[in-house]
Scaffold this motif. Structure first.
Motif, PDB file in Angstrom:
ATOM      1  N   ARG A  52      45.115  26.680  64.576  1.00  0.00           N
ATOM      2  CA  ARG A  52      43.377  26.329  63.859  1.00  0.00           C
ATOM      3  C   ARG A  52      42.992  25.697  64.570  1.00  0.00           C
ATOM      4  O   ARG A  52      42.909  24.897  65.429  1.00  0.00           O
ATOM      5  CB  ARG A  52      44.001  25.934  62.240  1.00  0.00           C
ATOM      6  N   PRO A  53      41.365  26.098  64.475  1.00  0.00           N
ATOM      7  CA  PRO A  53      40.528  25.511  65.847  1.00  0.00           C
ATOM      8  C   PRO A  53      40.478  24.212  65.096  1.00  0.00           C
ATOM      9  O   PRO A  53      41.048  23.339  63.796  1.00  0.00           O
ATOM     10  CB  PRO A  53      39.041  25.544  65.260  1.00  0.00           C
ATOM     11  N   ILE A  54      40.423  22.696  66.021  1.00  0.00           N
ATOM     12  CA  ILE A  54      40.617  21.373  66.299  1.00  0.00           C
ATOM     13  C   ILE A  54      38.675  20.948  64.542  1.00  0.00           C
ATOM     14  O   ILE A  54      37.722  21.609  65.299  1.00  0.00           O
ATOM     15  CB  ILE A  54      40.512  20.649  66.866  1.00  0.00           C
ATOM     16  N   GLY A  55      39.581  20.406  64.097  1.00  0.00           N
ATOM     17  CA  GLY A  55      38.529  19.068  63.104  1.00  0.00           C
ATOM     18  C   GLY A  55      38.523  18.250  63.576  1.00  0.00           C
ATOM     19  O   GLY A  55      39.256  17.457  63.692  1.00  0.00           O
ATOM     20  N   GLY A  56      37.141  17.640  63.015  1.00  0.00           N
ATOM     21  CA  GLY A  56      36.512  15.885  63.566  1.00  0.00           C
ATOM     22  C   GLY A  56      37.519  15.604  62.629  1.00  0.00           C
ATOM     23  O   GLY A  56      38.196  15.432  61.946  1.00  0.00           O
ATOM     24  N   GLY A  57      37.493  14.177  62.731  1.00  0.00           N
ATOM     25  CA  GLY A  57      37.787  13.274  61.731  1.00  0.00           C
ATOM     26  C   GLY A  57      39.280  12.804  62.273  1.00  0.00           C
ATOM     27  O   GLY A  57      40.606  12.020  61.215  1.00  0.00           O
ATOM     28  N   GLN A  58      40.232  13.056  62.952  1.00  0.00           N
ATOM     29  CA  GLN A  58      40.946  12.685  63.570  1.00  0.00           C
ATOM     30  C   GLN A  58      41.727  11.438  64.517  1.00  0.00           C
ATOM     31  O   GLN A  58      42.426  10.575  65.028  1.00  0.00           O
ATOM     32  CB  GLN A  58      41.082  13.799  64.713  1.00  0.00           C
ATOM     33  N   GLY A  59      40.390  10.646  63.906  1.00  0.00           N
ATOM     34  CA  GLY A  59      40.794   9.074  65.377  1.00  0.00           C
ATOM     35  C   GLY A  59      42.125   8.497  65.052  1.00  0.00           C
ATOM     36  O   GLY A  59      42.826   8.390  63.800  1.00  0.00           O
ATOM     37  N   TYR A  60      42.956   8.426  66.397  1.00  0.00           N
ATOM     38  CA  TYR A  60      44.002   7.733  66.226  1.00  0.00           C
ATOM     39  C   TYR A  60      45.136   8.974  65.767  1.00  0.00           C
ATOM     40  O   TYR A  60      45.950   7.900  65.113  1.00  0.00           O
ATOM     41  CB  TYR A  60      43.901   6.748  65.345  1.00  0.00           C
ATOM     42  N   SER A  61      45.554  10.131  65.255  1.00  0.00           N
ATOM     43  CA  SER A  61      45.461  10.622  64.519  1.00  0.00           C
ATOM     44  C   SER A  61      46.984  11.189  65.258  1.00  0.00           C
ATOM     45  O   SER A  61      46.586  11.205  67.028  1.00  0.00           O
ATOM     46  CB  SER A  61      45.718  11.567  63.944  1.00  0.00           C
ATOM     47  N   ILE A  62      48.367  10.639  65.346  1.00  0.00           N
ATOM     48  CA  ILE A  62      49.185  11.572  66.228  1.00  0.00           C
ATOM     49  C   ILE A  62      49.140  12.501  66.150  1.00  0.00           C
ATOM     50  O   ILE A  62      49.130  13.504  67.058  1.00  0.00           O
ATOM     51  CB  ILE A  62      50.358  10.827  66.007  1.00  0.00           C
ATOM     52  N   ALA A  63      49.478  13.671  65.391  1.00  0.00           N
ATOM     53  CA  ALA A  63      48.943  14.827  65.042  1.00  0.00           C
ATOM     54  C   ALA A  63      48.351  15.611  65.975  1.00  0.00           C
ATOM     55  O   ALA A  63      48.199  16.528  66.324  1.00  0.00           O
ATOM     56  CB  ALA A  63      49.295  15.328  63.507  1.00  0.00           C
ATOM     57  N   GLY A  64      46.606  14.530  66.115  1.00  0.00           N
ATOM     58  CA  GLY A  64      45.578  15.209  66.784  1.00  0.00           C
ATOM     59  C   GLY A  64      46.148  15.540  67.533  1.00  0.00           C
ATOM     60  O   GLY A  64      45.771  16.103  68.761  1.00  0.00           O
ATOM     61  N   VAL A  65      46.924  14.367  68.617  1.00  0.00           N
ATOM     62  CA  VAL A  65      46.698  14.416  69.696  1.00  0.00           C
ATOM     63  C   VAL A  65      48.526  15.655  69.981  1.00  0.00           C
ATOM     64  O   VAL A  65      48.070  16.456  71.451  1.00  0.00           O
ATOM     65  CB  VAL A  65      48.194  13.228  70.185  1.00  0.00           C
ATOM     66  N   ASN A  66      49.683  15.623  69.161  1.00  0.00           N
ATOM     67  CA  ASN A  66      50.760  16.519  69.368  1.00  0.00           C
ATOM     68  C   ASN A  66      50.045  18.088  69.150  1.00  0.00           C
ATOM     69  O   ASN A  66      50.430  18.665  69.582  1.00  0.00           O
ATOM     70  CB  ASN A  66      51.209  16.480  67.980  1.00  0.00           C
ATOM     71  N   GLU A  67      48.834  18.483  68.985  1.00  0.00           N
ATOM     72  CA  GLU A  67      48.042  20.369  68.695  1.00  0.00           C
ATOM     73  C   GLU A  67      47.984  20.139  70.793  1.00  0.00           C
ATOM     74  O   GLU A  67      47.984  21.209  70.741  1.00  0.00           O
ATOM     75  CB  GLU A  67      46.916  19.863  68.123  1.00  0.00           C
ATOM     76  N   PHE A  68      47.632  18.998  71.561  1.00  0.00           N
ATOM     77  CA  PHE A  68      47.634  19.735  72.259  1.00  0.00           C
ATOM     78  C   PHE A  68      48.640  19.416  73.431  1.00  0.00           C
ATOM     79  O   PHE A  68      48.898  18.902  74.715  1.00  0.00           O
ATOM     80  CB  PHE A  68      46.158  18.878  73.571  1.00  0.00           C
ATOM     81  N   ASP A  69      49.812  18.818  73.042  1.00  0.00           N
ATOM     82  CA  ASP A  69      50.980  18.014  73.362  1.00  0.00           C
ATOM     83  C   ASP A  69      51.471  18.775  75.258  1.00  0.00           C
ATOM     84  O   ASP A  69      51.919  18.086  76.044  1.00  0.00           O
ATOM     85  CB  ASP A  69      52.648  19.520  73.352  1.00  0.00           C
ATOM     86  N   GLU A  70      51.547  19.983  75.254  1.00  0.00           N
ATOM     87  CA  GLU A  70      51.783  21.010  76.788  1.00  0.00           C
ATOM     88  C   GLU A  70      50.664  20.371  77.279  1.00  0.00           C
ATOM     89  O   GLU A  70      50.868  20.098  78.670  1.00  0.00           O
ATOM     90  CB  GLU A  70      52.270  22.046  76.605  1.00  0.00           C
ATOM     91  N   LEU A  71      49.570  21.094  77.418  1.00  0.00           N
ATOM     92  CA  LEU A  71      48.515  19.858  78.473  1.00  0.00           C
ATOM     93  C   LEU A  71      48.741  18.543  78.513  1.00  0.00           C
ATOM     94  O   LEU A  71      48.170  18.389  79.818  1.00  0.00           O
ATOM     95  CB  LEU A  71      46.622  20.603  77.258  1.00  0.00           C
ATOM     96  N   ILE A  72      48.334  17.741  77.697  1.00  0.00           N
ATOM     97  CA  ILE A  72      49.126  16.269  77.206  1.00  0.00           C
ATOM     98  C   ILE A  72      50.086  15.800  78.364  1.00  0.00           C
ATOM     99  O   ILE A  72      49.717  15.243  79.880  1.00  0.00           O
ATOM    100  CB  ILE A  72      48.625  15.673  76.436  1.00  0.00           C
ATOM    101  N   ASP A  73      50.299  16.638  77.942  1.00  0.00           N
ATOM    102  CA  ASP A  73      51.846  16.857  79.204  1.00  0.00           C
ATOM    103  C   ASP A  73      51.697  16.613  80.635  1.00  0.00           C
ATOM    104  O   ASP A  73      52.559  15.831  82.156  1.00  0.00           O
ATOM    105  CB  ASP A  73      53.432  17.056  78.797  1.00  0.00           C
ATOM    106  N   ASP A  74      51.013  17.877  80.893  1.00  0.00           N
ATOM    107  CA  ASP A  74      50.840  18.349  82.190  1.00  0.00           C
ATOM    108  C   ASP A  74      49.628  16.898  82.894  1.00  0.00           C
ATOM    109  O   ASP A  74      49.808  16.864  84.365  1.00  0.00           O
ATOM    110  CB  ASP A  74      49.978  19.446  82.640  1.00  0.00           C
TER     111      ASP A  74
END
Length: 477
Positions: A191-213
């Motif tokens: 799903r498209p990422i929404g706003g209001g995700q400040g400090y959300s761990i789930a928000g970071v996890n949406e991009f797990d593979e990219l952040i790993d890189d």
């Protein structure tokens, strides 16, 4: 990288030779002899000799590693550092004169920045270079040299600035057509990422593979990320770096921007450091934490011997308050930057200061006395890190030199009051050119060159007709 070899036999002698420890350094060597061994041990084929231009874009040359270590002379045209973001050139005037011969400037590799380029398929390394004239003089108007000049101004007073940048950026869907607005990316949830995700761990996890890189690429270059969080915007992230020397930290931000963009492209996504990329979403900042150390004692001069606030601390804030509106063009360098600086938003439009008050331009975070620091919350993430750091530190130094007293701190919301900063690029350039204290610290050559570039960029922007004009003027006026 080849498998680690702890020992190797010398040809024809049968002796065991230990691998020098420096070849395992992920970042930096001391001299050209070490550089040659470092490159050979890694099987490096190509070298990217890069340097930041006025926009912070990596410019330079690529060459085979054997040529790099054979005393090859490197040069770039001086025009590279007088070019606008659109590839144009400014007009002469107000102290700026385009060199008629467009002569070469010499690239001098800073071997302490030598590192691998982990996203390249062939073994490749990169090194950041300084710029000098043919006779060896520093080029005053290039960004890395401007920051060095400001640091040297502190050093002449027995002081050492320490900084820690925080860089916000957006991940957005690929958008090859600039006529269409940017949109948030689709995460692993589909799903498209929404706003209001400040400090959300789930928000970071949406991009797990990219952040790993991002982490893997950073580790491969010897870069250390302090923390990574999801910010308020849709697909907006923030990376915090460890505190340290201004030039070294500017180098890290310069390389981090390349790294993040490459990691995003690997995942069919754009990473953008535009100040305001998406309408209705928060802008992206590059907050700068600053403290000043006495070079002899190692003491933070912002704190007096009894643990209280020192005069130097207050004078630094006073300098920031007085000069930041005039240095704003170094913190907010494009027309888009000023879309972020609006009232009642997360970005400050004032020159107030306060204790742990995020609505002020200059926030004093809660800390032990030895870690007392000033956070400059004005700079945008689109700013050239070398110039943002140079401008911010120059404002503080001007205050220390003049003994400037600050206004009283505020403990209420300061972002709904009057706007203390220039409202647009052209106004910011005008104020920048007239501040003699900043000019003395930054240098005439840089001030005149940078101002000319920004004026030229504003004129190219004025040639573009926006959707707002077509919507409200086309049939109504």
């Amino acid at each position: 990288m080849p498998p680690e070899k702890k020992e190797a036999r010398s040809a024809g002698r049968g002796k065991r030779v230990r691998t020098p420890a420096f070849v395992k350094n992920l970042r930096g060597v001391k001299n050209w002899k070490e550089a040659q061994t470092w490159l050979e041990w890694r099987g490096i084929e190509d070298i990217e000799c890069i340097t930041p231009d006025q926009a912070g874009v990596a410019r330079g040359k690529m060459m085979p590693s054997k040529k790099f270590t054979s005393n090859t002379s490197l040069a770039l045209p001086s025009a590279v550092f007088m070019t606008t973001i659109t590839g144009g050139y400014p007009e002469d005037g107000n102290g700026f004169a385009y060199p008629k011969d467009d002569g070469d400037l010499k690239l001098v590799p800073d071997l302490s920045t030598l590192s691998a380029v982990p996203w390249e398929s062939d073994p490749t390394a990169q090194v950041i270079c300084d710029l000098v004239h043919q006779d060896g003089r520093n080029v005053e108007f290039t960004p890395r040299n401007v920051l060095r000049r400001v640091v040297a101004a502190y050093e002449r007073r027995g002081l050492k600035p320490v900084v820690a940048p925080e860089i916000e950026f957006y991940l957005v869907r690929k958008n090859p057509d600039p006529d269409y607005p940017l949109t948030p990316p689709v995460g692993r949830s589909g799903r498209p990422i929404g706003g209001g995700q400040g400090y959300s761990i789930a928000g970071v996890n949406e991009f797990d593979e990219l952040i790993d890189d991002i982490y893997h690429f950073s580790e491969g270059q010897g870069l250390e990320i302090d923390t990574l969080i999801h910010e308020e915007g849709a697909g907006q992230l923030e990376i915090n770096l460890r505190h340290g020397d201004p030039v070294e930290l500017a180098d890290q931000v310069f390389i981090f921007k390349r790294t993040i963009r490459e990691a995003a492209l690997k995942h069919e996504t754009y990473a953008t450091f535009m100040a305001k990329p998406i309408q209705g979403q928060p802008g992206s900042a590059m907050h700068i934490h600053q403290s000043i150390i006495d070079r002899k004692t190692g003491r933070n001069i912002f704190t007096s011997e009894d643990g209280g606030e020192s005069d130097a601390f207050l004078h630094f804030i006073g300098g920031m308050q007085q000069h930041m509106p005039n240095a704003l063009v170094m913190m907010a360098p494009y027309v888009n930057s000023y879309r972020r600086l609006t009232q009642s938003a997360s970005a400050p439009v004032n020159t107030k200061w306060g204790y742990d008050n995020r609505t002020t331009a200059f926030r004093i975070p809660r800390s032990d006395p030895g870690a007392r620091r000033v956070e400059n919350r004005i700079p945008s993430s689109d700013a050239n890190p070398y110039l943002a750091l140079a401008g911010s530190l120059a404002c503080g130094l001007a205050g220390i030199i003049a003994g400037t007293k600050p206004e009283l701190p505020v403990d209420t919301s300061a972002n709904e009051d009057e706007i203390d900063l220039p409202r647009g690029l052209l106004e910011a350039v005008g104020r920048f050119e007239t501040d003699t204290a900043l000019r003395d610290i930054l240098g005439d050559a840089f001030v005149s060159t940078y101002a000319a570039i920004k004026k030229a960029e504003f004129e190219t922007f004025m040639e573009v007709i926006s959707p707002w004009e077509r919507e409200f003027l086309l049939l109504n006026v």
